[in-house]
Enzyme design. Structure first.
Site, PDB file in Angstrom:
ATOM      1  N   CYS A 337      50.469 -26.791 -18.180  1.00  0.00           N
ATOM      2  CA  CYS A 337      51.362 -26.564 -17.041  1.00  0.00           C
ATOM      3  C   CYS A 337      52.382 -27.692 -16.844  1.00  0.00           C
ATOM      4  CB  CYS A 337      50.566 -26.341 -15.768  1.00  0.00           C
ATOM      5  SG  CYS A 337      49.261 -27.553 -15.471  1.00  0.00           S
ATOM      6  N   ARG A 366      39.101 -30.162 -23.958  1.00  0.00           N
ATOM      7  CA  ARG A 366      38.341 -30.346 -22.720  1.00  0.00           C
ATOM      8  C   ARG A 366      36.972 -30.918 -23.050  1.00  0.00           C
ATOM      9  NH1 ARG A 366      40.002 -24.915 -19.209  1.00  0.00           N
ATOM     10  NH2 ARG A 366      42.261 -25.253 -19.378  1.00  0.00           N
ATOM     11  N   GLN A 384      44.930 -22.161 -26.133  1.00  0.00           N
ATOM     12  CA  GLN A 384      45.004 -21.415 -24.882  1.00  0.00           C
ATOM     13  C   GLN A 384      46.208 -20.483 -24.885  1.00  0.00           C
ATOM     14  OE1 GLN A 384      45.517 -23.803 -21.302  1.00  0.00           O
ATOM     15  NE2 GLN A 384      44.020 -22.558 -20.239  1.00  0.00           N
ATOM     16  N   ASP A 386      48.547 -19.342 -22.978  1.00  0.00           N
ATOM     17  CA  ASP A 386      48.959 -19.912 -21.697  1.00  0.00           C
ATOM     18  C   ASP A 386      50.416 -19.588 -21.402  1.00  0.00           C
ATOM     19  OD1 ASP A 386      48.446 -21.281 -19.405  1.00  0.00           O
ATOM     20  OD2 ASP A 386      48.535 -23.275 -20.292  1.00  0.00           O
ATOM     21  N   HIS A 388      53.462 -19.917 -17.989  1.00  0.00           N
ATOM     22  CA  HIS A 388      53.799 -20.304 -16.626  1.00  0.00           C
ATOM     23  C   HIS A 388      55.114 -19.645 -16.243  1.00  0.00           C
ATOM     24  CE1 HIS A 388      50.906 -23.383 -17.848  1.00  0.00           C
ATOM     25  NE2 HIS A 388      50.554 -23.358 -16.580  1.00  0.00           N
ATOM     26  N   LYS A 467      43.419 -17.730  -7.247  1.00  0.00           N
ATOM     27  CA  LYS A 467      43.598 -17.064  -8.533  1.00  0.00           C
ATOM     28  C   LYS A 467      42.918 -15.706  -8.564  1.00  0.00           C
ATOM     29  CE  LYS A 467      39.666 -19.576 -10.576  1.00  0.00           C
ATOM     30  NZ  LYS A 467      39.148 -20.283 -11.759  1.00  0.00           N
ATOM     31  N   HIS A 513      50.528 -19.653 -12.880  1.00  0.00           N
ATOM     32  CA  HIS A 513      49.806 -20.017 -14.106  1.00  0.00           C
ATOM     33  C   HIS A 513      49.069 -18.753 -14.548  1.00  0.00           C
ATOM     34  CE1 HIS A 513      49.641 -24.466 -12.842  1.00  0.00           C
ATOM     35  NE2 HIS A 513      49.952 -23.838 -11.720  1.00  0.00           N
TER      36      HIS A 513
END
Length: 648
Positions: A337, A366, A384, A386, A388, A467, A513
């Protein structure tokens, strides 16, 4: 007084037990299936043993049946006690600790001289069955903490003494079944007969209270159900899950491997697995381009001050890795992000530029404890899926709906059912109450407009915003955390993101996100188990394998393979001097969708004999016909939704 039970009014005398009240309202068959009761008073609801008297002011009594989710938890916790009683009978020196119900079962931890193994299961299960057949009552008593400490100390149960010392109450409750007494809040089933449909599953080590500084205990896992039929169904499901285990299939199909000695929790992708993954990634990139996302990429490392500014350092650093470069400390990114926000800041933005949708298949790291690592499903390094979306507040609901549509399309492509939950503000969070309320309401309104059933998951949002969490259900009914949509008013403020509105003034965008597949590693692991390794034809790394009957057919087989490749089919040729049956069986075990045999007849005709991995024999086809079959098979799943497949 009068108490309502399943719509019936029952007259109750003072001191009446829950069992006596339910017996008046329920048939004999229904009452036999009741394991506890829920009593409603003006101020609260209380879960009771059937032998317990009704609380003062009770207005309604709800039976808890053994086959309900709440009832199963009680059955399983009670069975844990029965198992502990069996262990103490067989191994008197064993000391007991805790034995809770868990999802689909229970466990109990013991301090023993020799850790338990599967070799001990038969004897323990035999003793558990004896206790179940005896239908011994679960009897509840209460006593002062001091008396309980003395009682368990006299029994040599030092772990129970430690637990009692940590309880903030004057009294504690104990439950006895037969010769075994345990510290417990309850409630429990009426008698041990409810533990008859049970099975021990595995043994493992576990530190006392999860702390590696404490003694290592021996943990026994088991499961229990309301009846034998449900137990047999579950055990069959476990066997099917073992057959589908992605770790086993990953080795057999040569998709991926792990080297725990050099990179624990990190995947080594083998050629076939990497090809599968590449096909999935290429499809996903094309799908995002089609939906007006821009593909971007950020760096792996950002200075630690950036993570402090975002709040990740305060709220997430226990899950991050850090490194030093010269005099600066850097955080290895656990998500993308921040980079996407900095990309947004690279130019002056107008309201006409919004929304900005940034998509990245970003590699993240992680910190996961070694005990929770699990094949592809829980790793330390993963890619990921991912994105945004930075948009004006008035665009937010529409953008959430677009993401919901993408989730639906993906679930439909793989034929997954799914569940939706909206996770609200956790205690450990940042941002204003107003921002959280706006964000939460936007998610709820979008889900309602999408006509998606949902539940509220209180306090489980991200630290920067609420979320939507999507849990997909695989063919065995197991749930997997997959997609997420998070609304964030806070990080755009912390990084001073702005756009110029129609009024010529600077305004703050809101950020969504979102991840659809989530971790590609986890998603591929779920897919492997969903399809038992037999990937859909469009995703199979090897779509066709050409086999020869005799060496004289090698040239014809190789030619057919080359023609398939030229037509966009992922094909290989097996020209080994092996028996045909052996090569066919090997191709089936390796889950190749199309097995193409070339013998003398096929070599003369320029065709191939088509067999499918399920054993069906399609017969003689030309290479062009086979390519068309494979193409149609690959495209079929995409006809169900708004996605498209292209051969490359």
């Amino acid at each position: 007084m009068t108490v309502m039970v399943e719509g019936r009014s029952v007259d109750v005398s003072d001191g009446a037990s829950a069992a006596s009240v339910l017996q008046q309202a329920l048939s004999g068959k229904k009452f036999k299936a009741v394991v506890a009761a829920r009593a409603a008073t003006a101020g609260a609801q209380t879960l009771l043993d059937l032998s317990s008297p009704l609380p003062d002011g009770c207005t309604a009594l709800e039976p808890v049946y053994a086959d309900s989710p709440e009832g199963l938890a009680i059955v399983r916790h009670s069975t844990a006690h029965v198992m502990a009683a069996a262990v103490k009978k067989l191994y008197p020196s064993a000391r007991v600790t805790i034995g809770p119900a868990i999802e689909n079962g229970f466990y109990y931890d013991f301090a023993v001289e020799r850790p338990f193994s599967s070799d001990d299961f038969e004897a323990i299960e035999k003793e558990m069955q004896r206790l179940a057949d005896a239908r011994l009552p679960f009897e509840r008593t209460t006593m002062s903490k001091a008396d309980a400490v003395r009682k368990f100390a006299d029994m040599g149960e030092n772990f129970k003494v430690e637990i009692i010392d940590g309880i903030d109450a004057d009294t504690v409750s104990l439950y006895t079944c037969g010769d075994f007494t345990d510290l417990c809040r309850g409630p429990h089933v009426p008698h041990t007969g409810f533990a008859k449909s049970s099975k021990l599953l595995s043994a493992a080590g576990a530190y006392w209270r999860g702390d590696e500084k404490n003694p290592m205990l021996s943990r026994l896992y088991g499961t229990a159900f309301a009846d034998d039929k449900a137990l047999k169904t579950y055990l069959a499901q476990l066997e099917e899950a073992k057959r589908r285990d992605h770790r086993k299939l990953g080795r057999e199909l040569k998709l991926f491997t792990f080297h725990e000695d050099v990179a624990p929790g990190m995947v080594f992708w083998l050629p076939k697995g990497m090809l599968l993954r590449t096909i999935l990634e290429d499809f996903w990139r094309r799908e995002h381009l089609k939906r007006d996302y821009d593909i971007v990429q950020g760096p792996q490392l950002l200075r630690v001050e950036t993570w402090q500014r975002s709040g990740h350092y305060d709220h997430y650093r226990q899950n991050m890795y850090f490194t030093q470069i010269e005099d600066d400390q850097y955080g290895i990114k656990p998500m993308n992000c921040i980079s996407h926000m900095l990309i947004f800041k690279n130019d002056l933005r107008s309201y006409r530029d919004l929304p900005q949708r940034y998509f990245e298949l970003g590699v993240v790291h992680r910190h996961e404890k070694s005990g929770v690592l699990h094949g592809l499903l829980r790793v330390r390094q993963f890619t990921q899926d991912d994105a945004h979306i930075l948009c004006a507040p008035e665009q937010l609901e529409g953008e959430i709906l677009n993401v919901i549509h993408l989730i639906r399309d993906l679930m439909q492509l793989f034929n997954f059912q799914f569940k939706v939950a909206i996770s609200t503000r956790p205690e450990d969070s940042i941002g204003t109450d107003e921002a959280w309320e706006l964000a939460t309401n936007a998610l709820i309104e979008a889900v309602k407009k999408a006509d998606m059933p949902y539940e509220i998951n209180e306090g489980d949002g991200a630290f920067y915003g609420p979320k939507i969490d999507v849990r997909l259900l695989d063919c065995l009914g197991r749930e997997w955390q997959c997609s997420t949509i998070q609304v964030d008013f806070t990080l755009p403020d912390r990084f001073d993101l702005t756009y110029v509105g129609q009024d010529g003034e600077r305004h703050r965008p809101v950020m969504v996100h979102r991840a659809i597949m989530g971790s590609l590693e986890r998603f591929i692991g779920v897919l492997i188990e969903q399809y038992a390794g037999a990937m859909p034809t469009w995703l199979a790394p090897e779509q066709a394998r050409v086999l020869t009957v005799v060496d004289a057919c090698n040239d014809a087989a190789q030619k057919a393979c080359d023609e398939l490749k030229a037509l966009g089919i992922r094909a290989t040729a097996d020209l080994r001097n092996e028996k045909l049956g052996f090569k066919v069986r090997e191709a089936q075990l390796e889950k190749v969708p199309y097995i193409l045999v070339v013998g003398e007849k096929e070599a003369q005709s320029g065709g191939v004999n088509v067999r499918l991995r399920n054993g069906d024999n399609v017969g003689l086809k030309s290479v062009a016909e086979v390519a068309a079959m494979i193409r149609a098979d690959a495209e079929e799943p995409f006809k169900r939704g708004g996605m498209s497949y292209s051969f490359s």
